[in-house]
Design an enzyme around this catalytic site. Sequence first.
Site, short mmCIF file in Angstrom:
data_model
loop_
_atom_site.label_atom_id
_atom_site.label_comp_id
_atom_site.label_asym_id
_atom_site.label_seq_id
_atom_site.Cartn_x
_atom_site.Cartn_y
_atom_site.Cartn_z
N ASN A 42 0.84 -1.20 0.00
CA ASN A 42 0.00 0.00 0.00
C ASN A 42 0.88 1.26 0.00
O ASN A 42 1.80 1.37 0.81
CB ASN A 42 -0.91 -0.03 1.23
N HIS A 53 -3.23 0.37 -3.65
CA HIS A 53 -3.33 -0.60 -2.58
C HIS A 53 -2.28 -1.67 -2.85
O HIS A 53 -1.69 -1.71 -3.94
CB HIS A 53 -4.74 -1.20 -2.57
N GLU A 55 -2.43 -4.83 -3.51
CA GLU A 55 -2.72 -5.70 -4.66
C GLU A 55 -2.51 -4.95 -5.97
O GLU A 55 -1.98 -5.50 -6.94
CB GLU A 55 -4.18 -6.19 -4.59
N SER A 80 -7.92 -8.69 3.55
CA SER A 80 -9.05 -8.97 2.66
C SER A 80 -9.19 -7.87 1.60
O SER A 80 -9.24 -6.69 1.93
CB SER A 80 -10.31 -9.04 3.54
N CYS A 82 -10.28 -5.08 -0.89
CA CYS A 82 -11.38 -4.10 -0.99
C CYS A 82 -12.10 -4.29 -2.34
O CYS A 82 -11.64 -5.02 -3.22
CB CYS A 82 -10.82 -2.69 -0.88
N CYS A 85 -9.73 -3.67 -5.44
CA CYS A 85 -8.75 -4.74 -5.69
C CYS A 85 -9.46 -6.03 -6.10
O CYS A 85 -8.96 -6.78 -6.94
CB CYS A 85 -7.89 -4.95 -4.45
N ASP A 145 -10.11 7.50 4.14
CA ASP A 145 -10.46 7.31 2.73
C ASP A 145 -11.85 6.78 2.49
O ASP A 145 -12.56 7.25 1.61
CB ASP A 145 -9.40 6.48 1.99
#
Lengths: 160, 160
Positions: A42, A53, A55, A80, A82, A85, A145
Amino acid sequence: MAKRDPFLEAAIAEARAGLEEGGIPIGSVIVRGDQIVAQGRNRRIQWGSAIRHGEMDALETLGRQPASFYRSCTLYTTLSPCPMCSGAILLYRIPRVVIGENRTFLGAEALLRSRGVSVEVRDDAECRELLARFIGRFPSIWNEDIGLPQGGPSAEVGGS
Amino acid sequence: MAKRDPFLEAAIAEARAGLEEGGIPIGSVIVRGDQIVAQGRNRRIQWGSAIRHGEMDALETLGRQPASFYRSCTLYTTLSPCPMCSGAILLYRIPRVVIGENRTFLGAEALLRSRGVSVEVRDDAECRELLARFIGRFPSIWNEDIGLPQGGPSAEVGGS
């Protein structure tokens, strides 16, 4: 204690590096066969990025690939994924996602599963602890965010 | 002919600029109140980017914003947003999306609508023509990333 999956270990190393930089400690790696082909973390704080992010950072590091490439990949991520992603996972049809933990934040796992993605959650203590350290220090950054209550939502965000 | 919405016009200007650079002609703008706050275009070819679709490029240009910011924004995009970009819209809870066209590619519009996003499709001829010119010249580039048949799928990808 069982030895940790080395690919999850590599994703956690990215999260640790992020925390050391003052960033949000979430890391990812993309694995093809038995090789790590991309790593990411991130970059919200470090680069003021809204889209990097962990990913997404790994996908961007991997660069432009043909469709067939992604279909033999596994994405490892410490948290996990979002909705953004998860959407990227669906776009590129990555068939398998291994998640460090989903207690701090539950992403769009149900959406992924509903589209046939294999989703495994390892419930790794260090993944949780890294985020707990960050959130304890910078709760307002964690919340800025998407405006979730600290510690994550009780219901899946952007999921089914 | 009715005058085109100036915000869609600005998104199309981004798509035209992309085509002139040799890129995939898809553009986006983010509007808050009556102001354009960010513009972007697909950078797959120009930057070898896997994540800088038009919508993502606009979000990244906008940078790090508080959650409340996005909730008064409208995203304009020349092409129906793919699952990744739709996921970003859901992540940031952007309440309204205006789409130039969805005949060349139908993205995750049903998913957006199912989560309460207002989705308007303008079926703009120039949005289609810009992509038709690109696809006619570079069909293999259009098909390389997600492996869809040229001209787009008949069913929604990553949608409901």
